[in-house]
Structures are given as C-alpha cells and as structure tokens.
Design a protein around this motif. Sequence first.
Motif, PDB file in Angstrom:
ATOM      1  N   ILE A 239     -19.652  -8.704 -25.340  1.00 39.01           N
ATOM      2  CA  ILE A 239     -20.256  -7.610 -26.096  1.00 39.01           C
ATOM      3  C   ILE A 239     -21.771  -7.764 -26.159  1.00 39.01           C
ATOM      4  O   ILE A 239     -22.492  -6.802 -26.438  1.00 39.01           O
ATOM      5  N   GLN A 240     -22.264  -8.966 -25.865  1.00 38.11           N
ATOM      6  CA  GLN A 240     -23.706  -9.192 -25.790  1.00 38.11           C
ATOM      7  C   GLN A 240     -24.254  -8.906 -24.387  1.00 38.11           C
ATOM      8  O   GLN A 240     -25.448  -9.048 -24.156  1.00 38.11           O
ATOM      9  N   GLY A 241     -23.368  -8.542 -23.478  1.00 40.27           N
ATOM     10  CA  GLY A 241     -23.813  -8.162 -22.148  1.00 40.27           C
ATOM     11  C   GLY A 241     -23.691  -9.227 -21.091  1.00 40.27           C
ATOM     12  O   GLY A 241     -24.179  -9.044 -19.971  1.00 40.27           O
ATOM     13  N   ASP A 242     -23.033 -10.332 -21.391  1.00 47.02           N
ATOM     14  CA  ASP A 242     -22.868 -11.391 -20.393  1.00 47.02           C
ATOM     15  C   ASP A 242     -21.861 -10.934 -19.340  1.00 47.02           C
ATOM     16  O   ASP A 242     -20.674 -10.747 -19.635  1.00 47.02           O
ATOM     17  N   SER A 243     -22.324 -10.774 -18.101  1.00 45.31           N
ATOM     18  CA  SER A 243     -21.477 -10.181 -17.066  1.00 45.31           C
ATOM     19  C   SER A 243     -20.303 -11.079 -16.686  1.00 45.31           C
ATOM     20  O   SER A 243     -19.203 -10.584 -16.398  1.00 45.31           O
ATOM     21  N   LEU A 244     -20.510 -12.396 -16.668  1.00 45.22           N
ATOM     22  CA  LEU A 244     -19.407 -13.301 -16.335  1.00 45.22           C
ATOM     23  C   LEU A 244     -18.339 -13.265 -17.421  1.00 45.22           C
ATOM     24  O   LEU A 244     -17.139 -13.308 -17.126  1.00 45.22           O
ATOM     25  N   ALA A 245     -18.754 -13.186 -18.660  1.00 42.71           N
ATOM     26  CA  ALA A 245     -17.787 -13.075 -19.747  1.00 42.71           C
ATOM     27  C   ALA A 245     -17.027 -11.755 -19.643  1.00 42.71           C
ATOM     28  O   ALA A 245     -15.814 -11.706 -19.881  1.00 42.71           O
ATOM     29  N   GLN A 246     -17.722 -10.692 -19.287  1.00 43.27           N
ATOM     30  CA  GLN A 246     -17.065  -9.398 -19.118  1.00 43.27           C
ATOM     31  C   GLN A 246     -16.013  -9.469 -18.018  1.00 43.27           C
ATOM     32  O   GLN A 246     -14.889  -8.973 -18.176  1.00 43.27           O
ATOM     33  N   PHE A 247     -16.363 -10.103 -16.913  1.00 37.25           N
ATOM     34  CA  PHE A 247     -15.413 -10.246 -15.806  1.00 37.25           C
ATOM     35  C   PHE A 247     -14.201 -11.060 -16.243  1.00 37.25           C
ATOM     36  O   PHE A 247     -13.048 -10.682 -16.023  1.00 37.25           O
ATOM     37  N   ASN A 248     -14.473 -12.216 -16.881  1.00 34.10           N
ATOM     38  CA  ASN A 248     -13.373 -13.098 -17.263  1.00 34.10           C
ATOM     39  C   ASN A 248     -12.487 -12.470 -18.328  1.00 34.10           C
ATOM     40  O   ASN A 248     -11.265 -12.654 -18.320  1.00 34.10           O
ATOM     41  N   LEU A 249     -13.092 -11.717 -19.245  1.00 32.84           N
ATOM     42  CA  LEU A 249     -12.301 -11.044 -20.263  1.00 32.84           C
ATOM     43  C   LEU A 249     -11.430  -9.963 -19.620  1.00 32.84           C
ATOM     44  O   LEU A 249     -10.259  -9.795 -19.979  1.00 32.84           O
ATOM     45  N   GLY A 250     -11.998  -9.247 -18.653  1.00 29.52           N
ATOM     46  CA  GLY A 250     -11.203  -8.277 -17.910  1.00 29.52           C
ATOM     47  C   GLY A 250     -10.029  -8.940 -17.218  1.00 29.52           C
ATOM     48  O   GLY A 250      -8.899  -8.416 -17.217  1.00 29.52           O
ATOM     49  N   ALA A 251     -10.279 -10.117 -16.643  1.00 27.49           N
ATOM     50  CA  ALA A 251      -9.206 -10.847 -15.961  1.00 27.49           C
ATOM     51  C   ALA A 251      -8.110 -11.264 -16.939  1.00 27.49           C
ATOM     52  O   ALA A 251      -6.915 -11.217 -16.612  1.00 27.49           O
ATOM     53  N   MET A 252      -8.497 -11.663 -18.142  1.00 27.44           N
ATOM     54  CA  MET A 252      -7.494 -12.077 -19.121  1.00 27.44           C
ATOM     55  C   MET A 252      -6.641 -10.890 -19.576  1.00 27.44           C
ATOM     56  O   MET A 252      -5.425 -11.012 -19.740  1.00 27.44           O
ATOM     57  N   PHE A 253      -7.256  -9.731 -19.748  1.00 28.25           N
ATOM     58  CA  PHE A 253      -6.477  -8.543 -20.108  1.00 28.25           C
ATOM     59  C   PHE A 253      -5.595  -8.096 -18.939  1.00 28.25           C
ATOM     60  O   PHE A 253      -4.480  -7.602 -19.145  1.00 28.25           O
ATOM     61  N   ALA A 254      -6.071  -8.265 -17.719  1.00 31.28           N
ATOM     62  CA  ALA A 254      -5.267  -7.887 -16.556  1.00 31.28           C
ATOM     63  C   ALA A 254      -4.035  -8.772 -16.429  1.00 31.28           C
ATOM     64  O   ALA A 254      -2.968  -8.314 -16.016  1.00 31.28           O
ATOM     65  N   ARG A 255      -4.184 -10.031 -16.803  1.00 33.02           N
ATOM     66  CA  ARG A 255      -3.081 -10.981 -16.681  1.00 33.02           C
ATOM     67  C   ARG A 255      -2.223 -11.077 -17.940  1.00 33.02           C
ATOM     68  O   ARG A 255      -1.117 -11.586 -17.905  1.00 33.02           O
ATOM     69  N   GLY A 256      -2.816 -10.668 -19.080  1.00 30.96           N
ATOM     70  CA  GLY A 256      -2.131 -10.900 -20.345  1.00 30.96           C
ATOM     71  C   GLY A 256      -2.199 -12.351 -20.751  1.00 30.96           C
ATOM     72  O   GLY A 256      -1.240 -12.899 -21.299  1.00 30.96           O
ATOM     73  N   ALA A 257      -3.326 -12.992 -20.491  1.00 28.88           N
ATOM     74  CA  ALA A 257      -3.516 -14.405 -20.834  1.00 28.88           C
ATOM     75  C   ALA A 257      -4.352 -14.500 -22.111  1.00 28.88           C
ATOM     76  O   ALA A 257      -5.521 -14.140 -22.128  1.00 28.88           O
ATOM     77  N   GLY A 258      -3.741 -14.948 -23.182  1.00 29.47           N
ATOM     78  CA  GLY A 258      -4.443 -15.093 -24.447  1.00 29.47           C
ATOM     79  C   GLY A 258      -4.598 -13.796 -25.214  1.00 29.47           C
ATOM     80  O   GLY A 258      -5.025 -13.792 -26.366  1.00 29.47           O
ATOM     81  N   VAL A 259      -4.275 -12.697 -24.555  1.00 32.03           N
ATOM     82  CA  VAL A 259      -4.319 -11.367 -25.158  1.00 32.03           C
ATOM     83  C   VAL A 259      -3.132 -10.575 -24.617  1.00 32.03           C
ATOM     84  O   VAL A 259      -2.531 -10.946 -23.611  1.00 32.03           O
ATOM     85  N   THR A 271     -15.484  -2.546 -15.401  1.00 27.68           N
ATOM     86  CA  THR A 271     -16.483  -1.491 -15.217  1.00 27.68           C
ATOM     87  C   THR A 271     -17.837  -1.937 -15.745  1.00 27.68           C
ATOM     88  O   THR A 271     -18.875  -1.766 -15.078  1.00 27.68           O
ATOM     89  N   LEU A 272     -17.860  -2.510 -16.939  1.00 28.04           N
ATOM     90  CA  LEU A 272     -19.118  -2.960 -17.527  1.00 28.04           C
ATOM     91  C   LEU A 272     -19.729  -4.088 -16.704  1.00 28.04           C
ATOM     92  O   LEU A 272     -20.954  -4.153 -16.532  1.00 28.04           O
ATOM     93  N   CYS A 273     -18.887  -4.961 -16.182  1.00 31.26           N
ATOM     94  CA  CYS A 273     -19.386  -6.026 -15.308  1.00 31.26           C
ATOM     95  C   CYS A 273     -19.951  -5.447 -14.021  1.00 31.26           C
ATOM     96  O   CYS A 273     -21.024  -5.844 -13.558  1.00 31.26           O
ATOM     97  N   ALA A 274     -19.247  -4.471 -13.447  1.00 27.83           N
ATOM     98  CA  ALA A 274     -19.719  -3.841 -12.209  1.00 27.83           C
ATOM     99  C   ALA A 274     -21.045  -3.131 -12.421  1.00 27.83           C
ATOM    100  O   ALA A 274     -21.897  -3.104 -11.519  1.00 27.83           O
ATOM    101  N   ASN A 275     -21.252  -2.582 -13.609  1.00 24.94           N
ATOM    102  CA  ASN A 275     -22.518  -1.911 -13.905  1.00 24.94           C
ATOM    103  C   ASN A 275     -23.699  -2.870 -13.848  1.00 24.94           C
ATOM    104  O   ASN A 275     -24.847  -2.444 -13.699  1.00 24.94           O
ATOM    105  N   GLN A 276     -23.410  -4.160 -13.972  1.00 26.75           N
ATOM    106  CA  GLN A 276     -24.453  -5.186 -13.877  1.00 26.75           C
ATOM    107  C   GLN A 276     -24.409  -5.916 -12.536  1.00 26.75           C
ATOM    108  O   GLN A 276     -24.961  -6.997 -12.395  1.00 26.75           O
TER     109      GLN A 276
END
Length: 322
Positions: A239-259, A271-276
Amino acid sequence: MLNKARKKLQSCRCAVQHAQRRSFFVVTIILAIYLGGCTVPTLSANHTDDVTAQADTGVSAAQVRAWQRRFQRGLGAYRRGNFEAAMNIWRPLAEAGHVYSQLNVGYLYHQGQGVPQDADTAVAWYQRAAAQGSKKATFNLALMYRFGEGVPTNSERAAQLYTEAATSGLRPAQTNLGHLYRDGEGVEPSEEQAARWYSLAAEQGDPEAQTNLAYALEQGVGVTQNLQAAARWYARAAIQGDSLAQFNLGAMFARGAGVEKNKKTAYAWFTLCANQQGPDAERYQALLAQDMTPAEVEAAEELASRISVEMQRQKAGKTTKP
C-alpha cells in the motif's frame, strides 16, 4: 500440464510456476530480497532533538532557539531549490557547532548542491555531527564507508556505524543492517539478526524492511514460518507502493497462501505492480485473466483503481521531506 520456468531478475531472485491451461493458475513463492538497500544519505528537516543534544554540550536554550530560527530559513531555501542560499545560512551555524546544520552542510557537499561535490569535506562534516550524537550523520558516514566515498571502503566500519544508528532507532540504518547480516557484509551472516533488524524497521513503517520481513516469514528464514503474517507485511509495504510487495501479495492471493484465494484481488495487485514496470507482473496478470470473465477483470481493475487512490491519499498525508 504445468511448465516450470525459472528466471533471474535484476532486483530479486524469483521462482515462479505457472500454467498454460486456461483453467489452472499457480504462482509459487517470490523471493523478494533487495540487493542493495538504502543508499541515499539523509538530510535533517526538523529540530526535534537539537535542544537536548546542544544542551548536553553547554549551549544555552536561548542560543538553540536562535539557531533553530536560522536553520528553518535555510531549510526553506533548500526546499525552494536555492541550495547556495541554504549553504550560506547553514555553514556559519555549522561552524558555531549547530549539529543539524553540520549534518546538512555535509549533505550539500555530498550531493554537490550549492557547492562543488566533495566527498572528503562531506565526511568531515558528518564526523563533526556524529560526534555530537546525530544518528543521521552516523548513518551517512556508514554509507561513505560502505561505498568508499571520501574514505577507503570498509564494510566492518560501515557495519559498526549502521549498528550505532540502528540501535538509536534510525529506520534506514535498521534496514541496511538487516541487509548486511543477510549478506554477511562486514558481519557474520545471520538470518536471525537480519530478520530482527528488518522487524524493527518494518514496525516503523519502512516498506523495504516490511517486504524483506514478509519474505522471511513466508519462507521461514531466520523466523518461524507464518504465511498469514507474511501476507500482512506484504500488504503494508504494497500500500506504500513497493512493487515487489505488490507482486508477492498478488502471488499469495493467486495461490491462497496465508490469505483466502481471490483472483480479483490478485489481479489488482499485479496490475499495480505492472503500473510500476514490476518484474513479470503483466505476464501473470494476463495468466489470471485467462481464467476470469470480462466482468471479473473489470471488477479487478476497479479494485486496483481504488487501491491506487488510497495509496495516493496516504502518500499525500505524510509529512513532506526535502
């Protein structure tokens, strides 16, 4: 069938498993470790510690207040881009012993702002400020020793200075010290110590430390594995704009890991990661879209827009720094 691909990235090492079939999508853990850390020296933009610091050296409170007024005028000139005027205000204060002006004069010489760039002179001013207890000057000195600017490269000395600044609570020093322990640079490598310093900086809101701490929790590196906590820290950095965190969070939601698995949310973070221009985000965004209806994609894009607005709102709410 799943095709496994491994690709080294400039800013992180990652292993991603993906599906070519429309009906199946899997993303494995992304190894989001920053390689360099904070390499930007810090400038003093406040006066919160000066009264105590200067009082300890026998300077009267009245003198400190007078210095503070002049210091703020220099800061105003700096923020307007008038670096020469800032130097003309700060230099006499620095010579008189004002610790934050000493730090800022060193910074101007370090950056070549208002004066010719001179790393040797920057080091001298940083040393004077550090001797008076400026943790930011100590951090800047650590950078100089780490990268050999104005002094010979000395990783051990850099680690000592980072430790001094980090122990006093300076956030970027804590993050960088985590990197040194992770890489064994100037210190014995220690995943536990790396995670400890990342945790301290992460609690102070440092997005780089939050991403590295999230990775440590995701992988169980130096800490007990905790996917739920990893997702929370990725979210705070994302949410602070860190692109790697955005990518990894997207990956966790895609996999259902921890969320809970959620394609719409995963797509939004990709999408937000791609924008950066984040690594590989567009590719995995496209893979997710293959298994989503047009209405779901539209909803995901709307979610990304709402998150982006919230990111801008939070950014605008932070204190402006020079």
